[in-house]
Write a protein that holds these residues in place. Sequence first.
Motif, PDB file in Angstrom:
ATOM      1  N   VAL A   1     -16.720  16.257 -35.806  1.00  0.00           N
ATOM      2  CA  VAL A   1     -15.495  15.703 -36.405  1.00  0.00           C
ATOM      3  C   VAL A   1     -14.330  15.803 -35.408  1.00  0.00           C
ATOM      4  N   ILE A   2     -14.348  16.892 -34.612  1.00  0.00           N
ATOM      5  CA  ILE A   2     -13.252  17.121 -33.672  1.00  0.00           C
ATOM      6  C   ILE A   2     -13.227  16.067 -32.560  1.00  0.00           C
ATOM      7  N   ILE A   3     -14.400  15.644 -32.092  1.00  0.00           N
ATOM      8  CA  ILE A   3     -14.452  14.685 -30.970  1.00  0.00           C
ATOM      9  C   ILE A   3     -13.682  13.396 -31.289  1.00  0.00           C
ATOM     10  N   PRO A   4     -13.997  12.709 -32.388  1.00  0.00           N
ATOM     11  CA  PRO A   4     -13.188  11.508 -32.668  1.00  0.00           C
ATOM     12  C   PRO A   4     -11.721  11.845 -32.952  1.00  0.00           C
ATOM     13  N   PHE A   5     -11.482  13.027 -33.535  1.00  0.00           N
ATOM     14  CA  PHE A   5     -10.113  13.427 -33.861  1.00  0.00           C
ATOM     15  C   PHE A   5      -9.254  13.560 -32.602  1.00  0.00           C
ATOM     16  N   LEU A   6      -9.834  14.150 -31.546  1.00  0.00           N
ATOM     17  CA  LEU A   6      -9.060  14.358 -30.319  1.00  0.00           C
ATOM     18  C   LEU A   6      -9.065  13.140 -29.402  1.00  0.00           C
ATOM     19  N   THR A   7      -9.977  12.200 -29.668  1.00  0.00           N
ATOM     20  CA  THR A   7     -10.012  11.005 -28.824  1.00  0.00           C
ATOM     21  C   THR A   7      -8.725  10.215 -29.001  1.00  0.00           C
TER      22      THR A   7
END
Lengths: 260, 303
Positions: free
Chosen positions: B116-122
């Motif tokens: 979930v964090i990967i798309p959030f920080l992208t």
Amino acid sequence: MERVTSWIARLVFVFLYLPIAALIVYSFNSSEVSYRFDGLSFRWYAELFRDQMLLESLRTSAIVGVIAALLATVIGFLTAFGLVRFRVKGRGFFLGAILIPLIVPEIVLGVALLTVFSTVGVPTGLFTLVLGHVVITLPLATLVLMGAMSSLDPSLSEAATDLGASPWMTFRRVLFPLLRPSILAAFMLSFTTSFSNIVISTFTSGVGTTTLPLRIYSSLKTGLTPELNALGTILVVLTLGVILIVGVSQMRRILAGPRP
Amino acid sequence: MTTPTAPSGRRRSIPNLTGYVMLLPAVAVIVLLVIVPLTVIARDSFAISDPLGGNLGGFTFDNYGKLFDPVYAKTLGYSLGMAALNAAVCTVVGYIVAYYIANRPAKTQPVLLVLVIIPFLTDFLVRTFAWITLLGSGGPFITLLKLFGVEATSFVPSQAAVTLSLLYAFLPVAIFPIYASMRAIDPSLREAAADLGAGWWQTHARVFVPLSAPGLASSVMLTFVPTLGVFVIPVLLGGGKDPLVGNLIVTLFTEFRNEPLGAALSMVVLVLMLASVAGAGLLLRAAGRRNARAARNGKEGTA
């Protein structure tokens, strides 16, 4: 019913990665047009590094990001240290005040800053960009560092003091090394936030200081190019790098709170 | 570890100024770059504007009155609807995902959270234009539809693309706080509820939803008003046909240069946000009281 919701959750994970997967696949498409797949190539990546305007905006974003993140980390560190390790009257009031930028919608903050800058006569440019980015990254850095400091065992610094270390020695030899990963996390998260910001930058950038997101946005208005897919792919990979540097467990503590 | 360490008694008993001095830079940033600017636009929102939108000072409610003009009222109404829809979908889907993650084995949870964090920080823009690649002409979605014999050329620009992209942008923001409060719930409660004969619906309505109320309230708070301020998505995925309040604010400030009207619109957004924060706070306090009462009654029952 539990099975249904589990399947929905799994589908959400697919949903989260569909756009990213499309982005990556199409960035390697050698064709000029997106509806034809002509085979793999690094053509658009090479194209990217020849785009002077893009590189210029990348430089602006990097400069603003580093300065803003440094300032946010230093000020955030002082703030967290003051709030966690000193007896401060009105602690809740101060903490609340520092978290205001998290509550004020970014666009409101952006226009408010623009209004003040133009009233006072500060020309928009690198300076105003940095100021705007410090405002939105400061609460983030402060929260990350406060979390780290409150989870430190207080007996560690007491032991150092008992062994005759001066407050400065205690800080330099005990507290700072223990806090280093969190300081790095605060910096990286502040940098990422600044680097990808578009709302505040829309109102605080000036002529010649177009940030990367602003540049991407203006070129997207005329249409999506395969070059941008290549750039997006690089940014996704960099995001993975940030997560690795910050560390999964620390990331989890920051976003989903301490272990209950 | 038996001696109660008076929480760093020595350190905290020094009532020196150092603590306050350390807060000084942050206080300066907040006062000069947040409080003062917000005060200035609050003042500007009551200023009289000349026909070109210039700020003439003075005091009037005209700017707020103008927001009821059909042009602006339509955008406001549409934005509130879209924001409410987005907040509701984000929170419901976020709840389902958070519950799913919180009920995986302890080892899998961090992995799912990172997903979930990967798309959030992208980068926000990358996440947005990835939808153009996905749904646009020649994209995988159109190609897939053609395989099934459906004739379509592009889903960008469209209302559907805007809605999906808004959900995509805000979903992670909803998942994190709900997961945080979900994680604090004692997992044995689920078994207890099942043992007492509660079905799926009852278990969630009576146990998990009330106990994750803080996360759900944060989720609504972090998605509802912020959706109003988005201006990139309606332009890139909606073709600018249905602007959100964010687009209106950008236009008023950068194109029309009508600061008083833009300031009034910004104040409306700010007040809505403050109201939603206050609302969430009241809701949580009420929930806290109810839970405390329930706990007390429960104790009396077993006594």
